[in-house]
Design a protein around this motif. Structure first.
Motif, PDB file in Angstrom:
ATOM      1  N   LEU A 110      -4.062  -8.021   0.694  1.00 36.76           N
ATOM      2  CA  LEU A 110      -3.309  -6.766   0.579  1.00 36.76           C
ATOM      3  C   LEU A 110      -2.446  -6.676  -0.674  1.00 36.76           C
TER       4      LEU A 110
ATOM      5  N   ALA B  33      -0.026  -9.041  -1.723  1.00 36.80           N
ATOM      6  CA  ALA B  33       1.369  -9.461  -1.519  1.00 36.80           C
ATOM      7  C   ALA B  33       1.908 -10.040  -2.821  1.00 36.80           C
TER       8      ALA B  33
ATOM      9  N   PHE C 198       6.802  -8.889  -0.686  1.00 37.40           N
ATOM     10  CA  PHE C 198       6.811 -10.269  -1.166  1.00 37.40           C
ATOM     11  C   PHE C 198       5.893 -11.105  -0.279  1.00 37.40           C
TER      12      PHE C 198
ATOM     13  N   ILE D  47       4.953 -13.431   2.164  1.00 34.50           N
ATOM     14  CA  ILE D  47       5.755 -14.060   3.231  1.00 34.50           C
ATOM     15  C   ILE D  47       5.435 -15.553   3.363  1.00 34.50           C
TER      16      ILE D  47
ATOM     17  N   ILE E 104      12.763 -17.172  -4.512  1.00 37.91           N
ATOM     18  CA  ILE E 104      12.650 -15.928  -5.263  1.00 37.91           C
ATOM     19  C   ILE E 104      13.506 -15.981  -6.527  1.00 37.91           C
TER      20      ILE E 104
ATOM     21  N   LEU F  65       5.186  -1.620   1.236  1.00 41.87           N
ATOM     22  CA  LEU F  65       6.240  -2.112   2.122  1.00 41.87           C
ATOM     23  C   LEU F  65       7.093  -3.146   1.395  1.00 41.87           C
TER      24      LEU F  65
ATOM     25  N   GLY G   5       9.041  -5.486  -0.808  1.00 39.85           N
ATOM     26  CA  GLY G   5       9.042  -5.596  -2.262  1.00 39.85           C
ATOM     27  C   GLY G   5       8.029  -4.656  -2.917  1.00 39.85           C
TER      28      GLY G   5
ATOM     29  N   GLU H 214       9.714  -1.500  -3.195  1.00 42.91           N
ATOM     30  CA  GLU H 214      10.817  -1.657  -4.156  1.00 42.91           C
ATOM     31  C   GLU H 214      10.303  -1.585  -5.592  1.00 42.91           C
TER      32      GLU H 214
ATOM     33  N   ARG I  49       1.557   4.293   4.172  1.00 36.70           N
ATOM     34  CA  ARG I  49       2.832   4.010   4.853  1.00 36.70           C
ATOM     35  C   ARG I  49       3.804   3.321   3.906  1.00 36.70           C
TER      36      ARG I  49
ATOM     37  N   GLU J  25      12.054  -5.490   5.856  1.00 35.29           N
ATOM     38  CA  GLU J  25      12.541  -6.863   5.694  1.00 35.29           C
ATOM     39  C   GLU J  25      13.374  -7.353   6.873  1.00 35.29           C
TER      40      GLU J  25
ATOM     41  N   LEU K  38      11.998  -9.510   9.397  1.00 41.67           N
ATOM     42  CA  LEU K  38      11.781 -10.906   9.013  1.00 41.67           C
ATOM     43  C   LEU K  38      13.114 -11.646   8.878  1.00 41.67           C
TER      44      LEU K  38
ATOM     45  N   PHE L 237       3.728 -14.987  11.528  1.00 46.92           N
ATOM     46  CA  PHE L 237       2.448 -15.683  11.342  1.00 46.92           C
ATOM     47  C   PHE L 237       1.839 -16.106  12.676  1.00 46.92           C
TER      48      PHE L 237
HETATM   49  C1  3H9 Z   1       9.866  -8.747   1.055  1.00 47.37           C
HETATM   50  O1  3H9 Z   1       9.133  -7.942   0.545  1.00 47.37           O
HETATM   51  C2  3H9 Z   1      11.156  -9.202   0.465  1.00 47.37           C
HETATM   52  C3  3H9 Z   1      11.547  -8.346  -0.702  1.00 47.37           C
HETATM   53  O2  3H9 Z   1      12.435  -7.309  -0.327  1.00 47.37           O
HETATM   54  C4  3H9 Z   1      12.206  -9.044  -1.796  1.00 47.37           C
HETATM   55  C5  3H9 Z   1      12.478 -10.435  -1.747  1.00 47.37           C
HETATM   56  C6  3H9 Z   1      13.510 -10.874  -2.777  1.00 47.37           C
HETATM   57  N1  3H9 Z   1       2.788 -11.575   2.632  1.00 47.37           N
HETATM   58  O3  3H9 Z   1      -0.911  -7.829   9.690  1.00 47.37           O
HETATM   59  P1  3H9 Z   1      -2.341  -7.917   9.301  1.00 47.37           P
HETATM   60  C7  3H9 Z   1      -1.381 -10.777   5.448  1.00 47.37           C
HETATM   61  S1  3H9 Z   1       9.476  -9.482   2.540  1.00 47.37           S
HETATM   62  C8  3H9 Z   1       1.758 -12.390   2.883  1.00 47.37           C
HETATM   63  O4  3H9 Z   1      -3.247  -8.754  10.123  1.00 47.37           O
HETATM   64  P2  3H9 Z   1      -2.505  -5.075   9.705  1.00 47.37           P
HETATM   65  C9  3H9 Z   1      -1.361 -11.137   6.930  1.00 47.37           C
HETATM   66  O5  3H9 Z   1      -0.758 -12.379   7.149  1.00 47.37           O
HETATM   67  C10 3H9 Z   1       7.973  -8.705   3.027  1.00 47.37           C
HETATM   68  N2  3H9 Z   1       0.710 -12.043   3.677  1.00 47.37           N
HETATM   69  O6  3H9 Z   1      -2.989  -6.473   9.118  1.00 47.37           O
HETATM   70  C11 3H9 Z   1      -2.840 -11.135   7.246  1.00 47.37           C
HETATM   71  O7  3H9 Z   1      -3.377 -12.338   6.762  1.00 47.37           O
HETATM   72  P3  3H9 Z   1      -4.547 -13.100   7.554  1.00 47.37           P
HETATM   73  C12 3H9 Z   1       8.205  -7.378   3.637  1.00 47.37           C
HETATM   74  C13 3H9 Z   1       0.753 -10.827   4.208  1.00 47.37           C
HETATM   75  O8  3H9 Z   1      -3.395  -4.064   9.106  1.00 47.37           O
HETATM   76  C14 3H9 Z   1      -3.377 -10.017   6.355  1.00 47.37           C
HETATM   77  O9  3H9 Z   1      -2.396  -9.810   5.333  1.00 47.37           O
HETATM   78  N3  3H9 Z   1       6.958  -6.850   4.129  1.00 47.37           N
HETATM   79  C15 3H9 Z   1       1.808  -9.939   3.988  1.00 47.37           C
HETATM   80  O10 3H9 Z   1      -2.348  -5.159  11.165  1.00 47.37           O
HETATM   81  C16 3H9 Z   1      -3.564  -8.718   7.106  1.00 47.37           C
HETATM   82  O11 3H9 Z   1      -2.354  -8.416   7.774  1.00 47.37           O
HETATM   83  C17 3H9 Z   1       6.619  -6.919   5.433  1.00 47.37           C
HETATM   84  O12 3H9 Z   1       7.367  -7.364   6.275  1.00 47.37           O
HETATM   85  C18 3H9 Z   1       2.859 -10.353   3.147  1.00 47.37           C
HETATM   86  N4  3H9 Z   1       3.892  -9.553   2.861  1.00 47.37           N
HETATM   87  O13 3H9 Z   1      -1.021  -4.863   9.123  1.00 47.37           O
HETATM   88  C19 3H9 Z   1       5.252  -6.394   5.797  1.00 47.37           C
HETATM   89  N5  3H9 Z   1       1.557  -8.798   4.676  1.00 47.37           N
HETATM   90  O14 3H9 Z   1      -5.701 -12.158   7.498  1.00 47.37           O
HETATM   91  C20 3H9 Z   1       4.490  -7.444   6.554  1.00 47.37           C
HETATM   92  C21 3H9 Z   1       0.372  -8.981   5.296  1.00 47.37           C
HETATM   93  O15 3H9 Z   1      -4.717 -14.349   6.781  1.00 47.37           O
HETATM   94  N6  3H9 Z   1       3.127  -7.049   6.855  1.00 47.37           N
HETATM   95  N7  3H9 Z   1      -0.112 -10.194   5.015  1.00 47.37           N
HETATM   96  O16 3H9 Z   1      -4.021 -13.313   8.950  1.00 47.37           O
HETATM   97  C22 3H9 Z   1       2.824  -6.175   7.838  1.00 47.37           C
HETATM   98  O17 3H9 Z   1       3.676  -5.581   8.463  1.00 47.37           O
HETATM   99  C23 3H9 Z   1       1.371  -5.978   8.150  1.00 47.37           C
HETATM  100  O18 3H9 Z   1       0.683  -7.111   7.723  1.00 47.37           O
HETATM  101  C24 3H9 Z   1       0.721  -4.733   7.486  1.00 47.37           C
HETATM  102  C25 3H9 Z   1      -0.798  -4.740   7.755  1.00 47.37           C
HETATM  103  C26 3H9 Z   1       1.350  -3.480   8.101  1.00 47.37           C
HETATM  104  C27 3H9 Z   1       0.937  -4.745   5.992  1.00 47.37           C
END
Ligand code: 3H9
Length: 734
Positions: free
Chosen positions: A27, A29, A67, A69, A83, A111, A113, A116, A131, A136, A139, A288
């Motif tokens: 996606l 990240a 970012f 995760i 970070i 979403l 970062g 952002e 979307r 954050e 998490l 996870f």
């Molecule tokens: C952040 O951004 C901090 C910043 O403000 C700044 C920091 C200083 N990273 O959920 P799915 C993977 S914190 C790594 O099954 P869906 C997920 O593990 C982040 N991997 O699909 C999976 O891998 P696998 C804030 C990620 O369609 C695959 O993608 N963002 C990330 O049901 C498919 O995901 C969030 O909290 C990631 N950020 O849902 C959003 N996102 O196939 C977190 C996804 O190996 N993500 N993966 O199992 C979600 O809410 C959902 O994954 C999303 C898709 C809605 C995007």
């Protein structure tokens, strides 16, 4: 575009516009390497005389989920994923106020970062339906790339605070109305539209906005501070003593009081503080763990094995569970045959499905027409004549073993040989359920499994899939795919009385009842469990929700299966005899207001409590109830739960401890900020849990001490320092 697996920002120039594509499957990240590459690409664009403007977009039909995760769990990166805030700020500032204007072209999700970075751009174009959000807080952290500053300046303070505190994303269409999105474009025109928009800004035909320094959407200072204050109170009420929502509001407040740049500095400090808290580690673990339940060894990794289509599912029984299951299936577009034993029951079941859908319409979650369409997928039947159409049957009759055995014998004849035969039993051994089928169930054993839903089945997010040692990988794969289709998180578990979830539920209720028999006030126990620990409700309130009759029935299965470690009290049978079944009879442990259904303590419970205490005789005659603090009460209730959870892990009932963490959060309401049962137990430490269990055992007469006896797995962890989440060295796989 064929995307490499490497995190990188791809660079190309089209019509004088640098197209920078975030690329990191699946996606995109924001891996630290991708951030560095994005910075280099932005610098390159600004240095390139052929480039007038920049467009930032994402590969694989998606913008960016934030970012990476995984970095938060990377021990080499330290807390907060290592970070480097300077590079992130530099990227956003470069995009926002560098020499050339920038546009974000969004599809899929933007979403955390990801959004952002997009807000750092001077404008955002998005595909309808994509979307956008800052999730954050879910998490245990807060936006750390300027989101706490830029979002309020784009959509207004109240909406921004709501989006951050709820973690809920909005659709691009709503973003357009709010000012987060500048224009919508269909996917095939997105890049061209973004390019044109960027060139318009470069040529001065459109204003170039820098969101960090906008003030037009912010209310006057006093009003803004009052809003932040109200958000603080709401967050405190909802999130029970959690710090990270308050840290997020600290950063927002600093920006309002001292401007965007000071706000960025405050955000960096608040982010670092939140990233060091246990809640963050726990919530990342749950993120996870929830995704890993879908990956089952020997099922999802079998080459060539594919889920079969699930077009028609038959549900047996239109009671509360059956009608909820039918609702969930029909909502996912699956045709349902709802079978009941007579017309009156069938009408009752159809009525419940209608009212489940009506409440969705009332909440604005669907239209009347859509609800009618969903209802049209459900056909009520009184016999098995149409069951040949079914790809799967889910039996949701009452918990009567003889009845279930008869039903499965009939199903075996009525259904196609490839039809999955499943039961929604909450406690009964699956093989026993199937024992009435031909050859004692052996012939149909590969297609027999448990599909255990939680009430209300169309709402609760977990599906416990119970496999016997004969269940085929194909049937498990099909049921896993069904769970995803109906938006449930599946957990595949082994077969035993109570499976995984109810196994850990039973000591929860029993220890609470034992405390009541020791003389403690049930209402105080509930207040500690719900208020201090953070469960949705205490064990006595839960009993009233589920019904004392059900509690008694389910409890009886445990008494039979695990006689050495049950606590049997007169209290629940006495409630049953007094027709105090809970909410459904207007009183149980609590009394319920007939109009509002609000629960309140009931003084009439006192004689029942006194009689139960007398009969239990846990204390010497005339002795006072032990003086236990709320912290003691919580240890008394949850350490036996952990002990049983350890048995579930050690026996291989769950594949991995993380599966039980997910199940405890999603079915039991265990607070996600504690990371689930076993994750939390590791934070507490096995030595302390074992020591406390021994202390509690010493408080009660010898015949009840088995309830607290630490299992071998827990004892070994206490002795060796091994983590409970590590799982057994050699699982006694079923
Ligand atoms: C952040 O951004 C901090 C910043 O403000 C700044 C920091 C200083 N990273 O959920 P799915 C993977 S914190 C790594 O099954 P869906 C997920 O593990 C982040 N991997 O699909 C999976 O891998 P696998 C804030 C990620 O369609 C695959 O993608 N963002 C990330 O049901 C498919 O995901 C969030 O909290 C990631 N950020 O849902 C959003 N996102 O196939 C977190 C996804 O190996 N993500 N993966 O199992 C979600 O809410 C959902 O994954 C999303 C898709 C809605 C995007």
């Amino acid at each position: 575009m064929a995307a490499s697996k490497q995190p990188q920002a791809l660079y190309r120039v089209e019509d004088g516009v640098a197209i920078i594509t975030l690329s990191y499957p699946p996606l995109n990240a924001l891996h630290p390497q991708l951030l560095r590459s994005l910075f280099e690409a932005a610098q390159r664009a600004h240095a390139d005389p052929a480039v007038k403007a920049l467009v930032v977009t994402g590969a694989n039909g998606n913008f960016c989920p934030g970012f990476d995760i995984n970095q938060f769990q990377n021990p080499d990166q330290g807390s907060g994923g290592g970070i480097d805030n300077s590079i992130n700020e530099a990227i956003c500032k470069y995009l926002e106020s560098g020499p050339k204007p920038s546009v974000a072209a969004i599809q899929g999700v933007a979403l955390g970062g990801g959004l952002e970075v997009a807000m750092g751009c001077n404008a955002r174009l998005a595909v309808p339906g994509s979307r956008l959000g800052l999730p954050e807080l879910q998490l245990g952290i807060l936006p750390g790339f300027g989101g706490t500053q830029r979002l309020p300046r784009l959509v207004g303070l109240a909406k921004a605070a709501e989006m951050m505190l709820t973690s809920a994303p909005i659709k691009a269409e709503a973003g357009l109305k709010l000012g987060l999105v500048d224009a919508l474009a269909p996917p095939e025109q997105l890049l061209a539209a973004a390019r044109a928009y960027a060139l318009d800004m470069a040529a001065g035909r459109r204003p170039r906005m820098a969101s960090l320094h906008r003030t037009d959407r912010l209310p006057p200072l006093a009003e803004a501070l009052a809003m932040v204050d109200m958000a603080r109170q709401q967050a405190a009420a909802k999130a029970r003593g959690l710090r990270h929502p308050q840290l997020c509001l600290d950063a927002i407040q600093a920006g309002i009081e001292h401007g965007g740049d000071a706000g960025l500095a405050a955000e960096g400090a608040a982010f670092a503080a939140a990233a060091s808290l246990d809640a963050h580690k726990a919530l990342v673990h749950i993120f996870f763990a929830q995704r890993s339940t879908k990956k089952v060894k020997g099922v999802t990794d079998v080459p060539g094995l594919k889920p079969r289509p699930m077009r028609v599912v038959a549900v047996l029984g239109g009671g509360l569970m059956g009608s909820g299951i039918a609702t969930a299936l029909a909502l996912a577009g699956i045709r349902v045959l709802l079978k009941e034993i007579n017309q009156q029951f069938l009408e009752g079941g159809m009525g419940r499905i209608k009212s489940n859908l009506a409440s969705r319409v009332k909440k604005g979650a669907m239209s009347q027409e859509a609800a009618a369409q969903v209802l049209g997928r459900v056909t009520g039947v009184l016999d098995y004549s149409s069951f040949g159409e079914a790809d799967m049957v889910i039996e949701a009759a009452i918990e009567d073993i003889k009845l279930k055995q008869k039903i499965f014998a009939d199903l075996e004849k009525a259904c196609r040989p490839d039809c999955i035969l499943s039961t929604n039993t909450s406690t009964i051994d699956i093989e026993l359920v199937g024992a009435g089928m031909e050859a004692g169930g052996a012939r149909s054993a590969p297609r027999l499994l448990g599909a255990h839903f939680f009430s209300p089945a169309h709402v609760m997010p977990l599906l416990e899939i119970v496999r016997t040692k004969h269940t085929s990988a194909q049937c498990l794969l099909d049921t896993l795919a069904l769970a995803t289709a109906i938006k449930k998180t599946p957990v595949v578990v082994g077969n035993c009385t109570g499976f995984a979830v109810n196994r850990v539920f039973f000591p929860y209720t029993m220890s609470a009842v034992m405390l009541a028999d020791l003389g403690l006030d049930p209402y105080r126990i509930d207040a500690a469990v719900a208020g201090r620990f953070g469960m949705p409700m205490g064990p006595f309130r839960l009993n009233d929700l589920v019904g004392s009759d059900i509690g008694l029935h389910v409890g009886a299965n445990f008494v039979t299966s695990f006689p050495e470690r049950v606590y049997v009290s007169r209290l629940i049978p006495a409630l049953n005899e007094a027709k105090r079944l809970g909410e459904k009879t207007g009183k149980g442990f609590y009394k319920f207001d007939p109009k509002t259904r609000k629960a309140s303590p009931d003084p009439d419970l006192a004689p029942l409590l006194a009689a139960s205490r007398k009969e239990a005789a846990l204390l010497p005659e005339g002795a006072k109830a032990p003086a236990l603090s709320d912290a003691d009460v919580l240890d008394f209730i949850f350490f036996p739960v952990v002990n049983e959870g350890c048995r579930v892990v050690a026996e291989g009932i769950v594949d991995k401890a993380a599966d039980l963490d997910v199940a405890s959060v999603m079915a039991m309401g265990f607070p996600p900020v504690k990371g689930g049962l076993i994750f939390w137990a590791d934070l507490v430490g096995a030595p302390r849990i074992v020591a406390r269990l021994r202390q509690f055992a010493a408080m009660v007469p010898p015949q009840h001490r088995g309830f607290f006896e630490p299992c071998a797995y827990l004892e070994e962890a206490a002795r060796t320092g091994r983590k409970l989440s590590a799982g057994p060295q050699q699982a006694a796989r079923l």
